[in-house]
Design a protein around this motif. Structure first.
Motif, short mmCIF file in Angstrom:
data_model
loop_
_atom_site.label_atom_id
_atom_site.label_comp_id
_atom_site.label_asym_id
_atom_site.label_seq_id
_atom_site.Cartn_x
_atom_site.Cartn_y
_atom_site.Cartn_z
N GLY A 222 -3.45 -10.54 28.72
CA GLY A 222 -4.20 -9.47 29.36
C GLY A 222 -4.81 -8.57 28.30
O GLY A 222 -5.01 -8.99 27.15
N SER A 223 -5.08 -7.33 28.66
CA SER A 223 -5.78 -6.45 27.74
C SER A 223 -4.84 -5.90 26.66
O SER A 223 -3.61 -5.85 26.85
N THR B 200 -2.75 -2.86 27.95
CA THR B 200 -1.56 -3.20 28.75
C THR B 200 -0.51 -3.88 27.88
O THR B 200 0.70 -3.70 28.08
N GLU C 257 -14.46 -4.77 23.60
CA GLU C 257 -14.61 -5.96 24.45
C GLU C 257 -15.47 -5.61 25.66
O GLU C 257 -15.16 -4.70 26.42
N TRP D 12 -6.66 -12.19 35.45
CA TRP D 12 -7.42 -12.73 36.58
C TRP D 12 -8.57 -13.61 36.14
O TRP D 12 -9.12 -14.37 36.93
N GLU E 76 -3.10 -8.96 40.08
CA GLU E 76 -3.28 -8.52 41.48
C GLU E 76 -4.62 -9.03 42.05
O GLU E 76 -4.81 -9.05 43.26
N ALA F 269 -4.00 -11.20 23.89
CA ALA F 269 -4.81 -10.07 24.37
C ALA F 269 -6.30 -10.33 24.19
O ALA F 269 -6.72 -11.47 24.01
N GLY F 270 -7.08 -9.28 24.23
CA GLY F 270 -8.54 -9.41 24.28
C GLY F 270 -9.17 -9.85 22.96
O GLY F 270 -8.49 -10.10 21.97
N GLY G 125 0.12 -12.73 33.89
CA GLY G 125 -1.18 -13.34 33.67
C GLY G 125 -2.36 -12.47 34.09
O GLY G 125 -2.19 -11.53 34.88
N CYS H 98 -11.75 -14.30 27.38
CA CYS H 98 -11.13 -13.64 26.22
C CYS H 98 -11.71 -14.19 24.93
O CYS H 98 -11.92 -13.45 23.98
N LYS I 148 4.21 -13.33 37.14
CA LYS I 148 3.50 -12.23 37.81
C LYS I 148 2.01 -12.49 37.61
O LYS I 148 1.45 -12.21 36.55
N PHE J 3 -2.77 -21.74 20.28
CA PHE J 3 -3.75 -20.78 20.77
C PHE J 3 -3.17 -19.37 20.62
O PHE J 3 -2.06 -19.10 21.08
P1 NDP Z 1 -4.68 -6.35 32.27
O1 NDP Z 1 -4.09 -6.00 30.96
O2 NDP Z 1 -5.26 -5.28 33.10
O3 NDP Z 1 -3.59 -7.08 33.19
C1 NDP Z 1 -2.91 -8.26 32.78
C2 NDP Z 1 -1.66 -8.42 33.63
O4 NDP Z 1 -0.73 -7.38 33.32
C3 NDP Z 1 -1.92 -8.33 35.13
O5 NDP Z 1 -1.07 -9.23 35.81
C4 NDP Z 1 -1.53 -6.90 35.41
O6 NDP Z 1 -1.20 -6.67 36.74
C5 NDP Z 1 -0.32 -6.74 34.52
N1 NDP Z 1 0.05 -5.35 34.24
C6 NDP Z 1 -0.69 -4.22 34.41
N2 NDP Z 1 0.02 -3.13 33.99
C7 NDP Z 1 1.22 -3.59 33.55
C8 NDP Z 1 2.38 -2.98 32.98
N3 NDP Z 1 2.44 -1.66 32.78
N4 NDP Z 1 3.42 -3.76 32.62
C9 NDP Z 1 3.36 -5.11 32.80
N5 NDP Z 1 2.30 -5.75 33.34
C10 NDP Z 1 1.24 -5.01 33.70
O7 NDP Z 1 -5.74 -7.50 31.97
P2 NDP Z 1 -6.77 -8.16 32.97
O8 NDP Z 1 -6.02 -8.81 34.10
O9 NDP Z 1 -7.85 -7.20 33.27
O10 NDP Z 1 -7.35 -9.36 32.07
C11 NDP Z 1 -8.43 -9.22 31.23
C12 NDP Z 1 -7.95 -9.07 29.78
O11 NDP Z 1 -7.17 -10.19 29.45
C13 NDP Z 1 -9.10 -9.06 28.80
O12 NDP Z 1 -8.86 -8.10 27.80
C14 NDP Z 1 -9.05 -10.46 28.21
O13 NDP Z 1 -9.61 -10.56 26.94
C15 NDP Z 1 -7.58 -10.72 28.20
N6 NDP Z 1 -7.32 -12.14 28.15
C16 NDP Z 1 -6.75 -12.65 27.02
C17 NDP Z 1 -6.54 -14.02 26.92
C18 NDP Z 1 -5.89 -14.60 25.72
O14 NDP Z 1 -5.38 -15.71 25.83
N7 NDP Z 1 -5.86 -13.96 24.57
C19 NDP Z 1 -6.93 -14.94 27.99
C20 NDP Z 1 -7.49 -14.29 29.12
C21 NDP Z 1 -7.67 -12.93 29.18
P3 NDP Z 1 -2.34 -6.14 37.75
O15 NDP Z 1 -3.44 -7.15 37.69
O16 NDP Z 1 -1.63 -6.14 39.02
O17 NDP Z 1 -2.75 -4.80 37.22
#
Ligand code: NDP
Length: 497
Positions: free
Chosen positions: A223-224, A227, A369, A148, A175, A246-247, A146, A279, A172, A435
């Motif tokens: 996440g992004s 990633t 983004e 943050w 962080e 993703a984003g 997930g 997002c 997970k 979603f």
């Molecule tokens: P990140 O991609 O940086 O991180 C997401 C998660 O992946 C975190 O728990 C991170 O851990 C973990 N991670 C990092 N590196 C790896 C890896 N190599 N393998 C597996 N897991 C890994 O995203 P953010 O946390 O910065 O979140 C913001 C992004 O999320 C934005 O782009 C946003 O648009 C998107 N988002 C999308 C949503 C959707 O539903 N489509 C909803 C909400 C956000 P750690 O934090 O410890 O680095």
């Protein structure tokens, strides 16, 4: 030895992750960092727990999930305060996020049996002596990774879908928000103390990567986009299927017959709630020429009233501030104009509301983004041009349309997974709507029926009930029987309609 603490930057000391408030540096809590061995152990324990959880059946799981929902409702203020402390977001935003999570939890718990329960399929003429049965079986263990920015609703979506479908989950959290993640796990343990059906593993990106390789049945990643590609590469090693949320770079289109104050309100809230770290937040506005000036004035008036440090919280992840600054600078350098905020709006850890006009399409503020409280407003000749520009992005998550006569037609033509008409972000609040996005915004779905099926494997079973009328699956079939089959096929399927 105590490490120097930078507000909002998680520190690791002696195998412990220390989470801090992004505005004040106040400690939000501590959790142990998972080692590769402890991640493997968590998945092994989860596999055993999954057997117990599956045996509870749909009704037993529904009961536990609804008790978890009620517990979260009873402790909503505690969860909101914790979320505010860890992310810096205003309490009200944390409450709204929790309300959306509760809706999804309730919906998944109540609908899992109907969507995933075993069923008999309709008999087919050519295999009339067989009955078909369809079941949806859980994967066993699902890994949920997930972000943050919405540390409650984003993981609860896949977690409740996976749990309702009969899986155990290893989660997970980001962080930046491990304490909220642990709170979710601990409260679930109160309603299911018998087995570790939902566990958390904490740490940096390497922990998420290890989870992808830890023999889980499926991974749900939010996440992004960058990633997401690493997650897919790690999962590809063992052909582990993934859901990618993703984003985005969502657009709001305002047509000539729109309610302008309502559209402005949606643009400002959709773009600036949670300090723009959403997002599905609105990042680009496309307004048709006749209403452009009044819309810009209305948006600026509304956004100008927002108080930085109150309605607009801090940027949770400090390095995002540089991205926001670069986007604003790039827009201004390429000829864009700030009608509110602008270069001086970035005052770490805050960014004041910023509204930009005349921003060229090749600017990073339009293409990438931004994840901050900024909006671009672009004047277009008509809805067709608005749709073309709105779709000119690699992302395709959500979007919004304001208008009367053509609004739904415009919504259909937006290249995205979700659109709100005459509102913004509402699709995330409805438990029965899927979603997810397209393109760089990912694939697969959470929430609703599709979000339940995402966490189950369709299993087809046929049962033979009588002698075959048209024996096809045997070397004993005769040429006459083959001719009979051809005759039947012609009769059944040979006509034009
Ligand atoms: P990140 O991609 O940086 O991180 C997401 C998660 O992946 C975190 O728990 C991170 O851990 C973990 N991670 C990092 N590196 C790896 C890896 N190599 N393998 C597996 N897991 C890994 O995203 P953010 O946390 O910065 O979140 C913001 C992004 O999320 C934005 O782009 C946003 O648009 C998107 N988002 C999308 C949503 C959707 O539903 N489509 C909803 C909400 C956000 P750690 O934090 O410890 O680095």
């Amino acid at each position: 030895m105590t490490a120097t603490r930078v507000p909002g930057v998680p520190a690791i000391e002696d195998g412990v992750l220390i989470s801090t408030n992004p505005a004040t540096g106040e400690e939000a809590g501590r959790v142990p960092v998972a080692s590769p061995t402890s991640i493997a152990d968590a998945v092994r324990r989860a596999r055993e727990a999954a057997t117990w959880w599956q045996a509870l059946g749909y009704d037993g799981r529904k009961d536990r999930l609804l008790r978890w929902r009620s517990l979260i409702v009873q402790r909503i203020d505690e969860l909101a305060q914790l979320t505010s402390l860890e992310t810096g977001k205003p309490d009200a935003d944390a409450i709204m996020e929790t309300v959306a999570a509760i809706e999804h939890l309730d919906w998944a718990a109540r609908h899992a049996r109907k969507v995933l329960g075993p069923r008999r399929t309709r008999t087919r003429v050519l295999l009339a002596e067989h009955t078909g049965h369809l079941e949806y079986q859980p994967y066993g263990v699902v890994g949920v990774i997930g972000p943050w920015n919405y540390p409650i609703v984003t993981p609860v979506g896949p977690i409740c879908g996976a749990l309702a479908a009969g899986n155990a989950v290893v989660f997970k959290p980001s962080e930046y928000t491990p304490i909220v993640g642990q709170w979710l796990v601990d409260t679930f343990a109160e309603v299911a103390p018998e087995q570790p059906v939902l566990q958390a593993v904490h740490g940096l990106g390497d922990v998420g990567a290890a989870l992808c390789r830890a023999e889980v049945g499926k991974v749900a990643f939010t996440g992004s986009t960058a990633t997401a590609k690493k997650v897919m590469a790690a999962c590809a090693e063992n052909l582990v299927p993934v859901v990618i949320e993703a984003g985005g770079k969502d657009a709001l289109i305002v047509d000539a017959d729109a309610d302008i104050p309502a559209a402005a309100d949606a643009a400002v809230w959709g773009g600036m709630t949670n300090a723009g770290q959403t997002c599905i937040g609105i990042e680009r506005v496309y307004a048709v020429a006749p209403i452009y000036d009044s819309l810009v004035n209305e948006i600026v008036a509304r956004a100008g009233k927002l108080r930085t440090g109150e309605e607009i919280g801090p940027i949770t992840m400090p390095r995002q501030i540089d991205v926001i600054r670069e986007h604003i600078d790039d827009a201004l350098a390429k000829g864009g104009k700030a009608v509110l905020g602008g270069a001086g709006a970035v005052q770490p850890p805050y960014v004041a509301p910023t509204v930009l006009v005349d921003v060229p399409a090749d600017s990073s503020e339009i293409r990438d983004e931004t994840f901050g409280p900024t909006l671009t407003i672009t004047k277009v000749a008509d809805a067709d041009e608005a749709i073309r520009l709105a779709n000119d992005t690699a992302y395709g998550l959500g979007g919004a349309v304001f208008g009367k006569r053509d609004a739904i037609r415009i919504a259909r033509r937006l290249r995205s997974g979700m659109v709100s008409v005459n509102s913004t972000l509402t699709f995330v609040g409805m438990g029965n709507l899927p979603f997810g996005g397209v393109g760089d915004s990912g694939f697969g779905r959470i929430h609703g029926e599709d979000g339940l099926r995402e966490f189950a494997i369709p299993k087809s079973i046929t049962v033979r009930r009588a002698r075959s009328l048209f024996p096809s699956t045997t070397f004993d079939r005769t040429p006459a029987q083959v001719r009979q089959i051809v005759k039947a096929v012609k009769l059944l399927y040979g006509r034009r309609s």
